[in-house]
Design a protein around this motif. Structure first.
Motif, PDB file in Angstrom:
ATOM      1  N   SER A 240       0.839  -1.202   0.000  1.00  0.00           N
ATOM      2  CA  SER A 240       0.000   0.000   0.000  1.00  0.00           C
ATOM      3  C   SER A 240       0.872   1.249   0.000  1.00  0.00           C
ATOM      4  O   SER A 240       0.640   2.195  -0.758  1.00  0.00           O
ATOM      5  CB  SER A 240      -0.887   0.034   1.250  1.00  0.00           C
ATOM      6  N   GLU A 241       1.876   1.226   0.856  1.00  0.00           N
ATOM      7  CA  GLU A 241       2.742   2.389   0.996  1.00  0.00           C
ATOM      8  C   GLU A 241       3.552   2.612  -0.283  1.00  0.00           C
ATOM      9  O   GLU A 241       3.626   3.733  -0.802  1.00  0.00           O
ATOM     10  CB  GLU A 241       3.675   2.127   2.190  1.00  0.00           C
ATOM     11  N   VAL A 242       4.124   1.529  -0.815  1.00  0.00           N
ATOM     12  CA  VAL A 242       4.988   1.649  -1.991  1.00  0.00           C
ATOM     13  C   VAL A 242       4.169   2.077  -3.212  1.00  0.00           C
ATOM     14  O   VAL A 242       4.583   2.944  -3.985  1.00  0.00           O
ATOM     15  CB  VAL A 242       5.718   0.312  -2.254  1.00  0.00           C
ATOM     16  N   ILE A 243       2.981   1.496  -3.366  1.00  0.00           N
ATOM     17  CA  ILE A 243       2.164   1.835  -4.535  1.00  0.00           C
ATOM     18  C   ILE A 243       1.707   3.292  -4.462  1.00  0.00           C
ATOM     19  O   ILE A 243       1.780   4.031  -5.448  1.00  0.00           O
ATOM     20  CB  ILE A 243       0.955   0.874  -4.664  1.00  0.00           C
ATOM     21  N   ALA A 244       1.268   3.732  -3.280  1.00  0.00           N
ATOM     22  CA  ALA A 244       0.817   5.119  -3.157  1.00  0.00           C
ATOM     23  C   ALA A 244       1.966   6.078  -3.457  1.00  0.00           C
ATOM     24  O   ALA A 244       1.825   7.013  -4.248  1.00  0.00           O
ATOM     25  CB  ALA A 244       0.262   5.369  -1.761  1.00  0.00           C
ATOM     26  N   THR A 245       3.124   5.817  -2.854  1.00  0.00           N
ATOM     27  CA  THR A 245       4.259   6.721  -3.048  1.00  0.00           C
ATOM     28  C   THR A 245       4.665   6.789  -4.517  1.00  0.00           C
ATOM     29  O   THR A 245       4.872   7.860  -5.066  1.00  0.00           O
ATOM     30  CB  THR A 245       5.458   6.250  -2.204  1.00  0.00           C
ATOM     31  N   ASN A 246       4.772   5.614  -5.146  1.00  0.00           N
ATOM     32  CA  ASN A 246       5.304   5.597  -6.504  1.00  0.00           C
ATOM     33  C   ASN A 246       4.260   5.864  -7.577  1.00  0.00           C
ATOM     34  O   ASN A 246       4.606   6.053  -8.727  1.00  0.00           O
ATOM     35  CB  ASN A 246       6.009   4.262  -6.769  1.00  0.00           C
ATOM     36  N   SER A 247       2.971   5.846  -7.174  1.00  0.00           N
ATOM     37  CA  SER A 247       1.955   6.293  -8.126  1.00  0.00           C
ATOM     38  C   SER A 247       1.762   7.797  -7.995  1.00  0.00           C
ATOM     39  O   SER A 247       1.041   8.393  -8.779  1.00  0.00           O
ATOM     40  CB  SER A 247       0.609   5.619  -7.850  1.00  0.00           C
ATOM     41  N   ARG A 248       2.356   8.375  -6.992  1.00  0.00           N
ATOM     42  CA  ARG A 248       2.177   9.793  -6.668  1.00  0.00           C
ATOM     43  C   ARG A 248       0.693  10.100  -6.502  1.00  0.00           C
ATOM     44  O   ARG A 248       0.194  11.135  -6.940  1.00  0.00           O
ATOM     45  CB  ARG A 248       2.786  10.721  -7.745  1.00  0.00           C
ATOM     46  N   LYS A 249      -0.003   9.165  -5.879  1.00  0.00           N
ATOM     47  CA  LYS A 249      -1.453   9.301  -5.676  1.00  0.00           C
ATOM     48  C   LYS A 249      -1.788   8.850  -4.272  1.00  0.00           C
ATOM     49  O   LYS A 249      -1.138   7.950  -3.752  1.00  0.00           O
ATOM     50  CB  LYS A 249      -2.197   8.369  -6.652  1.00  0.00           C
ATOM     51  N   PRO A 250      -2.815   9.429  -3.661  1.00  0.00           N
ATOM     52  CA  PRO A 250      -3.237   8.859  -2.376  1.00  0.00           C
ATOM     53  C   PRO A 250      -3.739   7.436  -2.583  1.00  0.00           C
ATOM     54  O   PRO A 250      -4.295   7.123  -3.628  1.00  0.00           O
ATOM     55  CB  PRO A 250      -4.372   9.778  -1.922  1.00  0.00           C
ATOM     56  N   ILE A 251      -3.527   6.598  -1.585  1.00  0.00           N
ATOM     57  CA  ILE A 251      -4.057   5.242  -1.682  1.00  0.00           C
ATOM     58  C   ILE A 251      -5.573   5.361  -1.773  1.00  0.00           C
ATOM     59  O   ILE A 251      -6.188   6.144  -1.054  1.00  0.00           O
ATOM     60  CB  ILE A 251      -3.624   4.389  -0.478  1.00  0.00           C
ATOM     61  N   PHE A 252      -6.170   4.610  -2.681  1.00  0.00           N
ATOM     62  CA  PHE A 252      -7.609   4.739  -2.872  1.00  0.00           C
ATOM     63  C   PHE A 252      -8.337   4.041  -1.727  1.00  0.00           C
ATOM     64  O   PHE A 252      -8.030   2.906  -1.386  1.00  0.00           O
ATOM     65  CB  PHE A 252      -8.022   4.129  -4.215  1.00  0.00           C
ATOM     66  N   GLY A 253      -9.306   4.735  -1.150  1.00  0.00           N
ATOM     67  CA  GLY A 253     -10.134   4.130  -0.105  1.00  0.00           C
ATOM     68  C   GLY A 253      -9.360   3.777   1.150  1.00  0.00           C
ATOM     69  O   GLY A 253      -9.367   2.629   1.593  1.00  0.00           O
ATOM     70  N   TYR A 254      -8.682   4.779   1.725  1.00  0.00           N
ATOM     71  CA  TYR A 254      -7.864   4.548   2.915  1.00  0.00           C
ATOM     72  C   TYR A 254      -8.648   3.842   4.011  1.00  0.00           C
ATOM     73  O   TYR A 254      -8.204   2.857   4.586  1.00  0.00           O
ATOM     74  CB  TYR A 254      -7.326   5.891   3.399  1.00  0.00           C
ATOM     75  N   ARG A 255      -9.845   4.343   4.305  1.00  0.00           N
ATOM     76  CA  ARG A 255     -10.634   3.738   5.376  1.00  0.00           C
ATOM     77  C   ARG A 255     -11.099   2.338   5.017  1.00  0.00           C
ATOM     78  O   ARG A 255     -11.140   1.440   5.859  1.00  0.00           O
ATOM     79  CB  ARG A 255     -11.818   4.623   5.748  1.00  0.00           C
ATOM     80  N   ALA A 256     -11.432   2.129   3.747  1.00  0.00           N
ATOM     81  CA  ALA A 256     -11.831   0.780   3.319  1.00  0.00           C
ATOM     82  C   ALA A 256     -10.664  -0.187   3.469  1.00  0.00           C
ATOM     83  O   ALA A 256     -10.843  -1.369   3.794  1.00  0.00           O
ATOM     84  CB  ALA A 256     -12.308   0.810   1.872  1.00  0.00           C
TER      85      ALA A 256
END
Lengths: 480, 614
Positions: B303-319
């Motif tokens: 989750s952390e690596v994908i968010a950082t390297n997509s330069r996007k917030p992780i989709f559906g943080y609470r979910a």
């Protein structure tokens, strides 16, 4: 005294052996082969050590009389302090050999005759024997080529190391050049995105090719050989289709996004932290799909597990390290009681000989089933947990010491029909052990034959009843 | 030293003198302990991998002789033929090493230790001393396990699940002698290590967050580590109990797990009245949550690596948090799906089947959320990112076959076949290893202050993903043909002859995969000493660990611990100059870290380039 006694017995047996030798040798090799394959292959091979030692030239190493004693009850021989017996026992990790009290002296002799024939067969003939003892034959046949292959393996190993060194050097040089030029030589972002796409296309292609190429080897290609198998295969196909669709969609999206949205220095990512509607959607859809699968699965499961048929034939499957027995309930369709303390003495399965229900029980090394006749298999284990897997019938149940388990089903395709269907005249159904149970786990199997009604009745009549009806009372006493 | 985390007097940290022993061996610094866990895990993983290559050779070439085997494993490989009992020992120790030593201790131990204090903003773990003990128990456990390779009769050989009676009676298999005793001793030590670590992780996450680090601002890595630690804390003691009873059965003549076994076979005492199935219940009560103990940290890292390297917030943080919690809770009520055909009451089978298939829902949500995070992202395909994408791919492939195996009806024919081997090696083995490798590539600069070689990383990734799929995908078909796992050879069955070529192919792919790991090992150890110096925040990440200096300080931050003003995923926020806003940067006009102002996409402070220490 004891030695004298033994010696006299030895001489008697040796004399007997000589007497029979000439008349027996011709057909006894054939008979021995059948007995060997039914009783010995779980733990022995001719040329290789398995759990027990390799049997090649065993007739030269040991006296025949000694072998007969050993095969019939090795534990007694060890306990009697026989030096050879103790040595063999120690050499083989103190693994106890199963006692084969049920084999007659002549039957043991034919097994020995078969081993003798196999041992004396020249290397060329060994390949011919592949069909009967695949592992033994193959080993001697390929002995010469294996050195070659080992050399190739070593070369592969060296090549792999060299490859690693080359890659590391190249990457170092590229890194240096990149440093000098101020930008990396390989644009990994672009390269990776292309590779992701290539991996998706080639990978999907390979997966579909594999479905096309290897589906025919699975037990699903030949269709089920049991009544509940149709239901099982339907359930399997439904799952296959649903998961197949999800697999393709999600993998395509994953790698496609990896390709499409790579950083190119031009675009910025979309700030899109959540969307409750979409999230709700992809929570509810999987939930609905899974509900369908759960309901369908429970129906199949219950149909398989709670099957109870009054007319079902009772058969007990008995598992030990490393083999199987089947015990048929006989005319009364009631299996005799059993007691684990009686195991391995006069009767290997520990059947209670005081129980009248046991008198007409039949113990066999093969499982014969009558087509379209429901059977209720009860499972019992002697030593450790085994598992009886009959893949063609979609049947499996663990065999647990001290815990009775059962599985009821109806075979619907005879062995002959299946051979025709598969176009493999040598095909046989098999019951194989599917729970790790020791060194020869991988050889622990029992042949399963599905007969027509006539063939089945002929076969079961040819089998020995545990206690003969006419002499039941006297024999029962003798057994006790 | 243990009061470092209590005091805020930072002067003390800088002037502390460490000698060699307290710095490198009996260290109480979480960053050093993380590195110790990682390097021990990598060594164990290499051993486990070599074992797998040895038995893969046997499976591909059952009739061939490999004289070099005698050089490696001595009399177990006499004349170049692997002994059938030692084959079983190899698969047992391979499984044990991979599941517990690499993917539990190596993965969770490394990254929980490294990231929990750094990402929640603490100076160290709640109890650095217990943390040190945790590593040394693990180390001792590894030594005991490996020493079992050299005892008479060989190491434990009853499979990594060590079902009695096979594991209880030395007469059943040679490895159930001293080797099994050592296995159990190793397991007891391992559980002690795991519990000491777990208590520490939970205490640190709950009590030692910096000001403003609300639970809803925690990075998903920390959420995953928290749930993992809770799972371990609740389930490992059950295995401890189960192991102790097994020790009793083995050594003191009890019959907890033994029934109807004659004295001759059971070491001179007749055993009756126990239940072999009881052990399976106890084992899988740990065993199934264990799967998620392995998987959740890997998913957290992803989750952390994908968010950082997509330069996007992780989709559906609470979910995502909800899914982690749901998976964690459900994992406790599904252990019976390993036992559908043990003779357990079929009704229980129905219940476990229901629970198992429900787990697919939160797993699906996680997968879709990853995909949505990638969608319209600005992907930086670093080695860490590639491994994270690889994880998602394996998670899908292996997860879907779980729907077959979780279905009690279908399990009847698939149980214990190669289909199962393929399933768990993809979803648990490959996916978790990819998560671990992703984490190593991503946080290597944080751990060692240097960068790993990127090209070597990419070559490593591509060789590994191709070989992993080539090894495990074909196995499904063998399973569907009824080929059982844990067979020394398939030569006794004519109908399995069709898989001779496939077995060779798999082994060649496995050797290729093994060779690819040499690239990784070389890169890893070379870069520790000679890698490029790392900048403070090489991936432009938001989380707190990148606000600490590159050099490791005992106490992590030279000054005051930074305060947190926002969640961890403000990447590419509209209106912001840079495409990331670290957690310690306040919004315009935000003075109180607890104030909730950052969740909305309103323009934030323009001076993001200069981190402002509160």
């Amino acid at each position: 005294m004891k030695i004298l006694n033994l010696l006299s017995k030895f001489t008697l047996l040796v004399a007997l052996a000589f007497n029979f030798h000439f008349s027996l040798s011709a057909q006894s090799v054939e008979e021995g082969k059948a007995l060997y394959n039914a009783n010995c292959t779980a733990c022995h091979a001719i040329n290789d050590k398995v759990v027990g030692p390799a049997l090649k030239d065993v007739h030269k190493r040991r006296e025949e009389a000694w072998l007969i004693k050993w095969i019939k009850n090795s534990q007694a021989l060890i306990k009697s302090g026989d030096a050879t017996a103790v040595q063999v026992y120690k050499e083989n990790n103190e693994a106890l050999m199963t006692s084969f009290e049920n084999l007659s002296d002549n039957e043991v002799k034919s097994i020995i005759a078969y081993i003798k024939a196999e041992s004396e067969a020249p290397a060329a003939a060994a390949t011919a024997a592949v069909a009967s003892t695949p592992s033994a034959g193959a080993t001697s046949g390929e002995a010469s080529s294996s050195d070659w292959n080992t050399a190739i393996n070593w070369m592969l190993f060296v090549i792999a190391i060299i490859l690693v060194l080359i890659i590391s050097t190249v990457s170092k040089i590229l890194g240096r050049i990149g440093d000098i030029q101020g930008k990396p030589i390989i644009n990994w972002n672009k390269t990776n995105s292309i590779l992701l796409m290539a991996f998706l296309i080639i990978g999907m292609g390979a997966a579909f090719w594999e479905f096309a190429a290897h589906s025919k080897h699975t037990v699903f290609s030949s269709g089920p050989a049991s009544e509940h198998g149709g239901e099982y295969d339907n359930m399997f196909m439904i799952t296959l289709i649903l998961t197949g669709i999800v697999f393709v969609i999600t993998q395509v999206l994953l790698f496609w996004y990896g390709f499409k949205y790579k950083a190119d220095g031009k675009h910025k990512a979309l700030y899109y932290p959540d969307n409750h509607k979409i999230e709700l959607l992809w929570t509810v859809i999987p939930a609905v799909v899974l509900t369908v699968l759960v309901i369908r699965g429970l129906m199949t499961w219950n149909a398989m597990m709670y099957k109870k048929d009054e007319k079902a034939r009772n058969i007990e499957i008995y598992a030990y390290q490393f083999g199987w027995n089947a015990r048929y309930a006989g005319v009364d369709n009631k299996l005799g009681a059993h007691n684990f303390r009686e195991q391995g003495k006069m009767n290997a399965l520990g059947v209670d000989t005081n129980d009248v229900n046991a008198y007409d029980d039949v113990i066999t090394n093969e499982l014969h089933l009558e087509v379209n006749q429901p059977v209720d298999l009860a499972f019992r284990a002697k030593d450790v947990i085994h598992s009886a897997l009959l893949p063609h019938f979609r049947v499996q149940m663990n065999v647990v010491p001290g815990l009775p388990t059962r599985f009821a089903f109806t075979p619907t395709v005879t062995t002959a029909e299946m051979r025709k269907k598969l176009n493999k005249p040598e095909f046989d159904y098999v019951l194989l052990c599917n729970k790790i149970c020791g060194g020869a786990h991988y050889r622990m199997k029992m042949k399963v034959v599905v007969d027509t009604k006539a063939d089945y009745e002929k076969w079961i009549k040819s089998q020995k009843v545990l206690v003969n009806k006419n002499t039941s009372s006297s024999q029962a006493v003798a057994l006790n | 030293m243990s009061d470092h985390n209590l005091t805020h007097n930072h002067e003390e940290h800088e002037h502390h003198e460490d000698n060699f022993f307290t710095k490198y061996i009996f260290s109480m610094d979480h960053k050093m302990i993380a590195r110790q866990f990682l390097i021990t895990g990598i060594i164990m993983g290499t051993i486990g991998m070599i074992m797998s290559l040895i038995f893969r050779l046997q499976l591909a070439y059952p009739d061939m002789k490999f004289p070099f085997l005698e050089g490696i494993i001595g009399h177990w490989g006499k004349d170049g033929k692997l002994d059938p009992n030692f084959y079983l020992a190899l698969i047992t120790i391979h499984g044990t090493i991979m599941v517990f030593y690499v993917l539990t201790a190596g993965l969770s131990g490394t990254f929980s230790n490294l990231l929990i204090p750094l990402q929640v903003g603490a100076r160290d773990m709640a109890s650095p001393f217990m943390n040190m003990l945790s590593y040394w128990f693990f180390f001792l456990s590894s030594v005991v396990l490996l020493s079992s390779l050299f005892v008479d009769g060989g190491p434990a050989s009853a499979g990594w699940t060590v079902y009695p009676p096979l594991s209880a009676l030395p007469k059943a298999i040679p490895g159930s002698g001293t080797g099994m005793t050592l296995w159990l001793a190793a397991m007891v030590l391992f559980i002690a290590s795991s519990l000491l670590g777990g208590i520490n992780y939970i205490a640190t996450i709950l009590n030692m967050r910096t000001k403003g680090m609300k639970m809803t601002r925690l990075p998903l890595t920390i959420w995953a580590f928290l749930v993992t630690a809770v799972l371990g804390l609740l389930s490992f003691p059950v295995l401890l109990g189960g192991s102790l009873l097994l020790i009793f059965d083995r050594s003191f003549g009890t019959s907890f797990y033994l029934s109807e076994i004659v004295a001759e076979f059971a070491g001179g005492i007749e055993r009756t009245g126990g239940s072999p199935i009881l052990f399976q219940h106890l084992f899988w009560f740990l065993g199934h949550p264990e799967v998620y103990i392995i998987l959740l940290p890997a998913l957290g890292i992803t989750s952390e690596v994908i968010a950082t390297n997509s330069r996007k917030p992780i989709f559906g943080y609470r979910a995502m948090i909800g899914s982690i919690l749901a998976i964690g809770i459900l994992s406790f009520i599904v252990w019976g799906h390993h036992m559908f055909i043990t003779g357990m009451n079929p009704f229980l089978g129905s219940v476990f089947m229901l629970g198992t298939l429900i787990i697919a829902v939160p797993s699906a949500v996680k997968t879709f959320n990853y995909l949505a995070t990638l969608w319209k992202g600005n992907l930086h395909l670093t080695p860490a990112m590639m491994f994270a994408i690889g994880l998602v791919s394996f998670f899908i492939s292996g997860g879907l076959t779980g729907i077959y195996l979780g279905n009690a009806a279908l399990d009847v024919n698939l149980h214990d076949t190669y289909f199962v081997v393929a399933h768990f090696h993809l979803v648990m083995g490959s996916a978790a290893i990819f998560g671990m490798l992703s984490g190593i590539y991503h946080w290597y600069p944080r751990m060692f202050g240097r960068m790993m070689n990127e090209t070597a990383g990419h070559v490593h990734f591509w060789l590994t993903i191709v070989s992993a799929y080539c090894v495990f995908f074909p196995m499904h078909f063998m399973g569907l043909a009824g080929v059982p796992r844990r067979y020394y050879a398939n030569t006794a069955y004519d109908q399995f002859n069709v898989f001779v070529d496939m077995n060779e192919f798999i082994t060649i792919a496995a050797i290729l995969g093994g060779a690819a790991q040499l690239i990784f090992l070389a890169n890893f150890f070379y870069s520790i000493f000679k890698g490029k110096r790392a900048p403070q925040n090489p991936w432009n990440s938001n989380t707190l660990e990148w606000t600490a200096p590159v050099e490791h300080l005992h106490g992590n931050w030279p000054g005051e611990i930074p305060h947190v003003y926002r969640w961890a995923y403000d990447y590419s926020k509209p209106g912001a100059e840079a495409d990331f806003i670290p957690q310690n940067i306040p919004d315009a006009g935000q003075t109180d870290p607890m104030q909730e102002a950052e969740g909305l996409p309103e323009p934030s402070k323009k001076t993001v380039q200069e981190p402002v220490m509160a």
